[in-house]
Design a protein around this motif. Structure first.
Motif, PDB file in Angstrom:
ATOM      1  N   ASP A 321       0.836  -1.208   0.000  1.00  0.00           N
ATOM      2  CA  ASP A 321       0.000   0.000   0.000  1.00  0.00           C
ATOM      3  C   ASP A 321       0.869   1.256   0.000  1.00  0.00           C
ATOM      4  OD1 ASP A 321      -2.312  -1.444   0.064  1.00  0.00           O
ATOM      5  OD2 ASP A 321      -2.769  -1.073   2.186  1.00  0.00           O
ATOM      6  N   VAL A 322       0.576   2.187  -0.916  1.00  0.00           N
ATOM      7  CA  VAL A 322       1.155   3.530  -0.859  1.00  0.00           C
ATOM      8  C   VAL A 322       0.022   4.468  -0.459  1.00  0.00           C
ATOM      9  CG1 VAL A 322       2.236   5.409  -2.132  1.00  0.00           C
ATOM     10  CG2 VAL A 322       2.947   3.056  -2.562  1.00  0.00           C
ATOM     11  N   LEU A 323       0.131   5.026   0.735  1.00  0.00           N
ATOM     12  CA  LEU A 323      -0.933   5.852   1.294  1.00  0.00           C
ATOM     13  C   LEU A 323      -0.466   7.309   1.393  1.00  0.00           C
ATOM     14  CD1 LEU A 323      -1.863   3.403   4.194  1.00  0.00           C
ATOM     15  CD2 LEU A 323      -2.914   3.533   1.927  1.00  0.00           C
ATOM     16  N   THR A 324      -1.415   8.217   1.553  1.00  0.00           N
ATOM     17  CA  THR A 324      -1.093   9.644   1.583  1.00  0.00           C
ATOM     18  C   THR A 324      -1.688  10.308   2.818  1.00  0.00           C
ATOM     19  OG1 THR A 324      -1.041   9.743  -0.829  1.00  0.00           O
ATOM     20  CG2 THR A 324      -1.280  11.820   0.332  1.00  0.00           C
ATOM     21  N   LEU A 325      -0.890  11.170   3.453  1.00  0.00           N
ATOM     22  CA  LEU A 325      -1.387  12.073   4.486  1.00  0.00           C
ATOM     23  C   LEU A 325      -1.234  13.488   3.946  1.00  0.00           C
ATOM     24  CD1 LEU A 325       0.247  10.624   7.756  1.00  0.00           C
ATOM     25  CD2 LEU A 325      -2.026  10.156   6.845  1.00  0.00           C
ATOM     26  N   SER A 326      -2.331  14.176   3.716  1.00  0.00           N
ATOM     27  CA  SER A 326      -2.255  15.507   3.101  1.00  0.00           C
ATOM     28  C   SER A 326      -2.921  16.599   3.937  1.00  0.00           C
ATOM     29  CB  SER A 326      -2.905  15.476   1.715  1.00  0.00           C
ATOM     30  OG  SER A 326      -4.262  15.088   1.807  1.00  0.00           O
ATOM     31  N   THR A 327      -3.538  16.226   5.072  1.00  0.00           N
ATOM     32  CA  THR A 327      -4.195  17.231   5.910  1.00  0.00           C
ATOM     33  C   THR A 327      -3.209  17.846   6.884  1.00  0.00           C
ATOM     34  OG1 THR A 327      -6.303  16.044   5.754  1.00  0.00           O
ATOM     35  CG2 THR A 327      -6.090  17.681   7.509  1.00  0.00           C
ATOM     36  N   ASN A 328      -2.934  19.117   6.712  1.00  0.00           N
ATOM     37  CA  ASN A 328      -1.967  19.832   7.539  1.00  0.00           C
ATOM     38  C   ASN A 328      -2.643  20.349   8.812  1.00  0.00           C
ATOM     39  OD1 ASN A 328      -0.769  22.568   8.424  1.00  0.00           O
ATOM     40  ND2 ASN A 328       0.872  21.707   7.188  1.00  0.00           N
ATOM     41  N   PHE A 329      -2.103  19.966   9.969  1.00  0.00           N
ATOM     42  CA  PHE A 329      -2.640  20.394  11.262  1.00  0.00           C
ATOM     43  C   PHE A 329      -1.887  21.593  11.827  1.00  0.00           C
ATOM     44  CE2 PHE A 329      -3.827  15.998  10.805  1.00  0.00           C
ATOM     45  CZ  PHE A 329      -5.095  15.922  11.343  1.00  0.00           C
ATOM     46  N   ARG A 330      -0.750  21.903  11.224  1.00  0.00           N
ATOM     47  CA  ARG A 330       0.163  22.889  11.797  1.00  0.00           C
ATOM     48  C   ARG A 330      -0.221  24.313  11.452  1.00  0.00           C
ATOM     49  NH1 ARG A 330       5.515  21.426   9.679  1.00  0.00           N
ATOM     50  NH2 ARG A 330       5.530  19.969  11.421  1.00  0.00           N
ATOM     51  N   SER A 331      -0.446  24.587  10.174  1.00  0.00           N
ATOM     52  CA  SER A 331      -0.545  25.966   9.691  1.00  0.00           C
ATOM     53  C   SER A 331      -1.989  26.414   9.537  1.00  0.00           C
ATOM     54  CB  SER A 331       0.171  26.090   8.345  1.00  0.00           C
ATOM     55  OG  SER A 331       1.496  25.600   8.425  1.00  0.00           O
ATOM     56  N   THR A 332      -2.175  27.736   9.569  1.00  0.00           N
ATOM     57  CA  THR A 332      -3.509  28.291   9.328  1.00  0.00           C
ATOM     58  C   THR A 332      -3.953  27.980   7.902  1.00  0.00           C
ATOM     59  OG1 THR A 332      -2.642  30.396   8.506  1.00  0.00           O
ATOM     60  CG2 THR A 332      -3.020  30.205  10.893  1.00  0.00           C
TER      61      THR A 332
END
Length: 688
Positions: A321-332
């Motif tokens: 599986d190649v999965l993606t995390l694209s939701t940024n929690f850090r920046s406005t």
């Protein structure tokens, strides 16, 4: 709150998993929670059955801290005695588990298998890991080579272009470049010698000298590291061992059920090879979980090989599986839109640069109507204006408005200007902390200490007396120098170098004096003593050997950071840090200075580059005299053009890392006289 993307990564049961984790998307959280989930689901599984490989010691500490917190919570909330006992066992064994950098992981494999003997390397668990053999090999190489040239009455053609100290640096840079890329020195030199047949004139003689020196350096390095090795050897030897000894591979496979690798985009050819040897289609091989982000691969100078990362991504894509995390929690939300917009425009305006990041998604909804001007601010200096002063004044005005100093981080592409900015902050009495300022061995207090060591070894030499008097220790005071000598001379022969340094500091009261006028210098002297103590523990060296090492560190411009120096009574201070050091960290307000600076000529056009078809190619300009004069080898210009594209791509990745450290705002600092055609951060950022 776990996002659907994170949940998928935590719960996937594929044997091979690669998670492409964008900046600020919670990859460490995912990795930690996946480990916890596996422990919860399999009562027979222990964290001792896992190998977790990180990129830095700090990352190891952060991961251990997080796992300790999670396991403590599990122990505290365990529903019965057996579960409580199990999680207590996991907690107690956490520090003994295989959670470490790749270098320590490789050493553990080599130690278990050792002693090892192959035709091209030997290894014993008793070998020291040290860089001293490299420095000694370089000294011996030049002494031998130059003596031989003189005896044979042969001209040194390099002398036409550079002094010997520059030649030493060029040779060392080339040797390290070859090794960091996982290339065989012997094969590179063989390829280079073959291309010599077609060359004539000065180019042929220069390249011949390069080959001669590197061959001799390689031979000397091999001899001197018979009982010692440098950190990169650990990776090289581990890979070769696994490639040649199937019993060792089987042993490692039976030890670990899971292998986790963090920051996989910074992998090298050897690291990739090690992982592929251990995690294959064998039913008994460990399950693999790697986390990486090609957009944040910024360690090419240390051997990071993006092609290796991409090959693993392709391999796992075909069998896992190649999965993606694209939701940024850090920046406005505004900052995320800003970063996405910027790189979209760079892609449109510079299609030749291979950097195409996938857009980030923000976990923070931007205010309506969207105003990106809240996310960034420009400070444009006029001709003759001091950027450090402009930045310090900006921070001071913000502090006066109620912003805390700890909100600010000044991120630097290179570490040499950090002290200048720190001095301006100090002038305005703004507390700050320095992290990773460079050029340690060429700071005045360090060079002056070396001069004192010279004096102690040969106090009768006039030149040593004069140099000692000129140092910050004595400031031309002969009486103080003679008093110092009388007090220290009896103890020189029965003390270690670190103890002698301590005596120098105490007798001259140098640290007490510097702490008032230059706290950074005082901190550097403390670091020098610590480096010396560690060196002595490994090498058990005498003062004259220490002086040789010390000289080599200064002459070779050894890359070493100055002492990290917090000032102020608490952590409420501005952080000054390099972009590389800031990777993985976050700050409310990020300030990026010197954006108008272009890459130096020495970076864009290195003296020696590697061509896969012809070996080493070079281009020299006179060290003294007309810099427009060039002597390139036949294939240099073609080679360097391809090299430049890779370099620009890495620069964009560095910029991406810098921008994504910010939580609330980015302050860009440039110059109004920046040429519009210059390839620099300022012109890329002006596309906003």
């Amino acid at each position: 709150m776990i996002t659907p993307e994170q949940k998928t990564a935590i719960e996937s049961n594929a044997k091979f998993i690669l998670v492409k984790a964008g900046a600020g998307t919670g990859k460490t959280e995912v990795l930690s929670r996946r480990i916890l989930r596996l422990l919860e689901e399999d009562p027979q599984l222990s964290i001792k059955d896992m190998a977790v490989i990180t990129f830095t010691n700090k990352a190891t500490e952060n991961l251990l801290s997080r796992l300790k917190l999670y396991l403590y919570h599990q122990w505290k909330s365990a529903p019965n005695k057996d579960a409580k006992q199990r999680y207590r066992y996991e907690l107690e064994n956490l520090n003994a588990c295989q959670i470490s950098t790749i270098h320590k992981f490789c050493k553990s494999i080599l130690d278990i298998a050792g002693p090892i003997h192959f035709h091209d390397f030997d290894y014993s668990p008793n070998f020291r890991v040290t860089e001293a053999s490299m420095i000694q090999a370089l000294e011996r190489t030049f002494e031998t080579w130059l003596t031989q040239r003189l005896a044979e009455n042969k001209e040194v053609f390099h002398e036409r272009f550079m002094p010997f100290h520059q030649l030493r640096k060029t040779v060392l840079d080339t040797y390290n470049m070859i090794r960091s890329q996982g290339l065989s020195i012997e094969k590179v030199l063989k390829l280079t010698k073959e291309s010599l047949i077609l060359e004539t004139g000065n180019s042929r003689y220069i390249k011949q000298e390069i080959v001669e020196i590197l061959e001799l350096l390689y031979k000397n390095h091999q001899q001197l590291r018979l009982q010692s090795l440098d950190p990169d050897n650990l990776l090289e030897y581990c890979y070769k061992l696994l490639a040649r000894d199937s019993d060792v591979v089987s042993s490692v496979k039976s030890t670990f059920k899971y292998i986790f690798v963090d920051e996989f985009q910074d992998t090298s050819l050897y690291q990739t090879g090690i992982i592929r040897k251990l995690c294959d289609n064998d039913p008994n091989s460990p399950k693999l979980f790697v986390v990486g982000d090609s957009k944040q691969s910024i360690y090419q100078f240390r051997g990071a090989d993006l092609a290796s990362y991409e090959s693993v991504e392709k391999w796992i894509g075909n069998s896992g599986d190649v999965l993606t995390l694209s939701t940024n929690f850090r920046s406005t939300g505004e900052l995320v839109i800003l970063v996405n917009s910027l790189f979209k425009r760079i892609k449109e305006n510079y299609p030749e640069i291979q950097f195409k990041p996938e857009p980030l998604q923000s976990n923070h909804k931007p205010k309506e109507p969207i105003s990106l001007t809240e996310a960034y601010h420009w400070i444009i200096g006029k001709k003759g204006e001091s950027q450090p002063k402009l930045v310090a004044e900006y921070i001071k005005s913000e502090i006066d408005r109620g912003v805390s100093p700890s909100e600010f981080a000044i991120l630097f592409r290179k570490n040499y200007p950090m002290i200048e900015f720190a001095d301006e902050l100090a002038q305005l009495q703004i507390p700050f902390q320095l992290v990773g300022a460079g050029n340690f061995f060429n700071q005045r207090e360090i060079v002056d200490t070396y001069k004192i060591i010279n004096f102690l070894l040969q106090p009768q030499k006039n030149i040593n007396i004069e140099e000692a008097l000129e140092t910050i220790y004595f400031n031309f005071n002969k009486n103080e120098l003679y008093r110092f000598w009388e007090e220290i001379k009896e103890s020189i022969n029965n003390r270690t170098p670190a103890q002698i340094l301590d005596s120098i500091y105490q007798l001259t009261k140098i640290r007490e004096r510097l702490i008032v006028t230059s706290p950074q210098s005082a901190a550097n002297l403390n670091k020098l003593k610590e480096l010396t103590r560690n060196l002595n523990v490994r090498e058990n060296i005498q003062l004259y050997e220490y002086q040789t090492w010390f000289h080599a560190m200064i002459a070779s411009h050894k890359e070493e950071q100055q002492s990290d120096m917090p000032t102020g009574e608490d952590s409420n201070s501005v952080t000054l840090i390099t972009i590389h050091k800031a990777k993985g960290l976050e700050y409310p307000i990020v300030i990026l200075p010197r954006l108008e600076e272009t890459l130096s000529k020495s970076v864009l056009q290195p003296a020696i580059v590697y061509n896969k078809a012809t070996g080493l190619e070079f281009c020299y300009t006179p060290y003294y005299g007309d810099k427009s004069v060039r002597l390139p080898s036949p294939n240099y210009d073609v080679t360097v053009e391809n090299y430049k594209q890779d370099l620009y791509s890495e620069e964009l990745r560095v910029l991406y890392v810098a921008l994504t450290r910010a939580e609330k705002k980015i302050v860009f600092v440039g110059n109004e006289h920046c040429p519009k055609t210059a390839v620099c951060f300022q012109n890329w950022l002006k596309l906003i």
